[in-house]
Motif scaffolding. Structure first.
Motif, mmCIF file in Angstrom:
data_model
loop_
_atom_site.group_PDB
_atom_site.id
_atom_site.type_symbol
_atom_site.label_atom_id
_atom_site.label_comp_id
_atom_site.label_asym_id
_atom_site.label_seq_id
_atom_site.Cartn_x
_atom_site.Cartn_y
_atom_site.Cartn_z
ATOM 1 N N GLN A 198 8.660 3.801 3.475
ATOM 2 C CA GLN A 198 8.402 2.984 4.649
ATOM 3 C C GLN A 198 8.448 3.797 5.942
ATOM 4 O OE1 GLN A 198 7.401 -0.120 4.532
ATOM 5 N NE2 GLN A 198 7.589 -0.250 2.299
ATOM 6 N N ASN A 199 9.475 4.631 6.099
ATOM 7 C CA ASN A 199 9.625 5.313 7.391
ATOM 8 C C ASN A 199 8.845 6.619 7.495
ATOM 9 O OD1 ASN A 199 11.167 7.277 6.058
ATOM 10 N ND2 ASN A 199 13.129 6.390 6.688
ATOM 11 N N THR A 200 8.091 6.986 6.466
ATOM 12 C CA THR A 200 7.272 8.207 6.544
ATOM 13 C C THR A 200 5.781 7.920 6.352
ATOM 14 O OG1 THR A 200 7.512 8.674 4.167
ATOM 15 C CG2 THR A 200 9.152 9.638 5.649
ATOM 16 N N SER A 201 5.398 6.671 6.150
ATOM 17 C CA SER A 201 4.007 6.368 5.805
ATOM 18 C C SER A 201 3.107 6.322 7.035
ATOM 19 C CB SER A 201 3.926 5.026 5.074
ATOM 20 O OG SER A 201 4.221 3.957 5.946
ATOM 21 N N LEU B 87 0.826 -1.207 0.000
ATOM 22 C CA LEU B 87 0.000 0.000 0.000
ATOM 23 C C LEU B 87 0.861 1.258 0.000
ATOM 24 C CD1 LEU B 87 -2.942 -0.896 2.430
ATOM 25 C CD2 LEU B 87 -3.008 -0.634 -0.056
ATOM 26 N N GLU B 88 2.015 1.192 0.639
ATOM 27 C CA GLU B 88 2.917 2.348 0.631
ATOM 28 C C GLU B 88 3.376 2.658 -0.797
ATOM 29 O OE1 GLU B 88 3.051 0.489 4.639
ATOM 30 O OE2 GLU B 88 3.256 -0.248 2.580
ATOM 31 N N SER C 99 -0.322 4.589 9.027
ATOM 32 C CA SER C 99 -0.599 3.205 9.399
ATOM 33 C C SER C 99 -1.270 2.443 8.265
ATOM 34 C CB SER C 99 -1.510 3.165 10.628
ATOM 35 O OG SER C 99 -2.802 3.664 10.302
ATOM 36 N N HIS C 100 -1.187 1.136 8.329
ATOM 37 C CA HIS C 100 -1.797 0.283 7.304
ATOM 38 C C HIS C 100 -3.304 0.528 7.215
ATOM 39 C CE1 HIS C 100 -2.333 -3.274 4.765
ATOM 40 N NE2 HIS C 100 -3.373 -3.587 5.537
ATOM 41 N N TYR C 101 -3.963 0.687 8.359
ATOM 42 C CA TYR C 101 -5.412 0.891 8.366
ATOM 43 C C TYR C 101 -5.784 2.198 7.661
ATOM 44 C CZ TYR C 101 -10.192 1.192 10.131
ATOM 45 O OH TYR C 101 -11.559 1.289 10.231
ATOM 46 N N THR C 102 -4.999 3.247 7.910
ATOM 47 C CA THR C 102 -5.240 4.533 7.247
ATOM 48 C C THR C 102 -5.128 4.383 5.734
ATOM 49 O OG1 THR C 102 -4.393 5.770 9.142
ATOM 50 C CG2 THR C 102 -4.437 6.907 7.023
ATOM 51 N N ALA D 132 -1.938 12.739 4.092
ATOM 52 C CA ALA D 132 -2.582 11.613 4.774
ATOM 53 C C ALA D 132 -1.761 10.328 4.713
ATOM 54 C CB ALA D 132 -3.967 11.371 4.163
ATOM 55 N N ALA D 133 -1.104 10.099 3.571
ATOM 56 C CA ALA D 133 -0.396 8.830 3.387
ATOM 57 C C ALA D 133 1.038 8.860 3.895
ATOM 58 C CB ALA D 133 -0.412 8.438 1.909
ATOM 59 N N PHE D 134 1.707 10.022 3.776
ATOM 60 C CA PHE D 134 3.118 10.121 4.153
ATOM 61 C C PHE D 134 3.322 11.393 4.977
ATOM 62 C CE2 PHE D 134 3.015 7.789 0.103
ATOM 63 C CZ PHE D 134 3.657 6.616 0.468
ATOM 64 N N GLY D 135 2.876 11.343 6.224
ATOM 65 C CA GLY D 135 2.954 12.520 7.079
ATOM 66 C C GLY D 135 4.368 13.018 7.301
#
Length: 354
Positions: free
Chosen positions: A298-301, A3-4, A303-306, A81-84
């Motif tokens: 990976q380190n900026t994404s 998803l990322e 949560s999986h649920y979001t 939203a995806a990569f805060g």
């Protein structure tokens, strides 16, 4: 595909749509004082004649420009939203350029919307200045910003930007700004030629022909630099597609085939954006301080649920947006001419030579 990775691709797609569609809006705004010339002193051309040309140019993008900006809002919201972490660091690092872009966009919107509210020559000329500035500033700074993202900026272990404003004014970034500037100018000239008839079409074709070769040369230099310094093996394919677009653009403008030329400029701009994002992946902001501090998908994404919720929302809403925007383009597909632009009631018609 994780998803990322999917959301990285979707964000790249949103910005690609934005630059292809909003690119010709910026081009029209930058060309306003050239294709919509004010009457020269000593001529028999009236103020009304020059105003009609400028209103014709704005009419070509009138039903489209605000819809085109939806892709910037979509891309920015998805990035947040995806990569805060990516969003926070990028907006901190590029605070001043992005603030200037925002100011330019606001001034441009106000100038376009308010230009016809007061029937006064000076008012309209100031609005034309606002439209011009609101087109030139983003056209340059978008290229500078994205080139710096690819090149890398000073980021520490806490994902904080440690550089200054002048770190962003490096040769590679400035070449990126020149690339987006010239690409949007040419894209806009070709769009005007595609959407108008008569003398305006002729003038736009001439402008596109003069701009096409410098645009192709500068873009080729920027893309080659990008590929050699930051690209991957597969991005050579994107480089080739963008190069083909640039060649067809030159041929199309010289032969005055604006349909082919517009498709070519769209391909070249899309190829450039895809190449920039492709050169980044799996990073989203490389650190010039230490590779260990690179920001990645990976380190900026989030949560999986979001990301799952966002994916369902995008699957439902994106086709609706594309369908509506495609319908808008279809409805307003016909060519326009100066003769179709009505006179401005009360606008002074004095000769400029008096």
């Amino acid at each position: 595909m994780t998803l990322e990775t999917l959301w990285f691709v979707l964000i790249a797609g949103a910005f690609t749509m934005y630059f292809v569609l909003e690119g010709f809006d910026f081009g029209v705004g930058m060309l306003l004082p050239f294709l919509g010339k004010h009457p020269k002193p000593g001529t028999h051309e009236s103020v009304e004649d020059g105003d009609k040309r400028r209103r014709l140019l704005l009419t070509t993008i009138g039903p489209l420009w605000d819809g085109n900006e939806v892709w910037l809002i979509t891309g920015g919201a998805a990035l947040f939203a995806a990569f805060g972490g990516w969003y926070a660091t990028m907006f901190s690092a590029f605070y001043l350029p992005l603030f200037l872009i925002l100011i330019g966009l606001i001034v441009r919107v106000v100038a376009i919307e308010w230009r016809g509210k007061i029937n006064d020559v000076k008012w309209r000329r100031w609005c034309d200045v606002g439209i011009g500035l609101g087109s030139w500033i983003p056209s340059i700074l978008w290229g500078v910003a994205f080139a710096n993202v690819v090149r890398g900026v000073p980021i520490d272990a806490d994902q904080q930007y440690t550089g200054g404003f002048f770190n962003l004014l490096n040769p590679y970034a400035l070449l990126g700004g020149a690339t987006t500037l010239l690409a949007f100018l040419t894209h806009g000239a070709v769009f005007v030629a595609l959407k108008t008839s008569g003398t305006m079409r002729d003038d736009a074709q001439t402008a596109a022909m003069r701009l096409s070769i410098p645009t192709a040369v500068v873009a080729a230099a920027f893309l080659l630099w990008t590929q050699l310094a930051y690209g991957h093996g597969w991005t050579w394919i994107v480089f080739a597609l963008a190069a083909i677009g640039a060649v067809v653009m030159v041929i199309g403008t010289i032969t005055r085939r604006e349909g082919w030329a517009f498709a070519a400029t769209s391909l070249a701009i899309a190829g450039t954006v895809v190449m920039l994002f492709g050169s980044l992946f799996p990073n989203v902001m490389p650190s010039s301080t230490d590779e260990a501090f690179n920001l990645t998908v990976q380190n900026t994404s989030s949560s999986h649920y979001t990301l799952v919720i966002m994916t369902w929302a995008a699957a439902i809403m994106t086709p609706v947006v594309i369908a509506y925007q495609g319908y808008t383009y279809w409805v307003f597909r016909k060519r326009l001419s100066v003769e179709q632009i009505p006179a401005s009631i009360g606008l002074p018609l004095q000769r400029t030579g008096k």
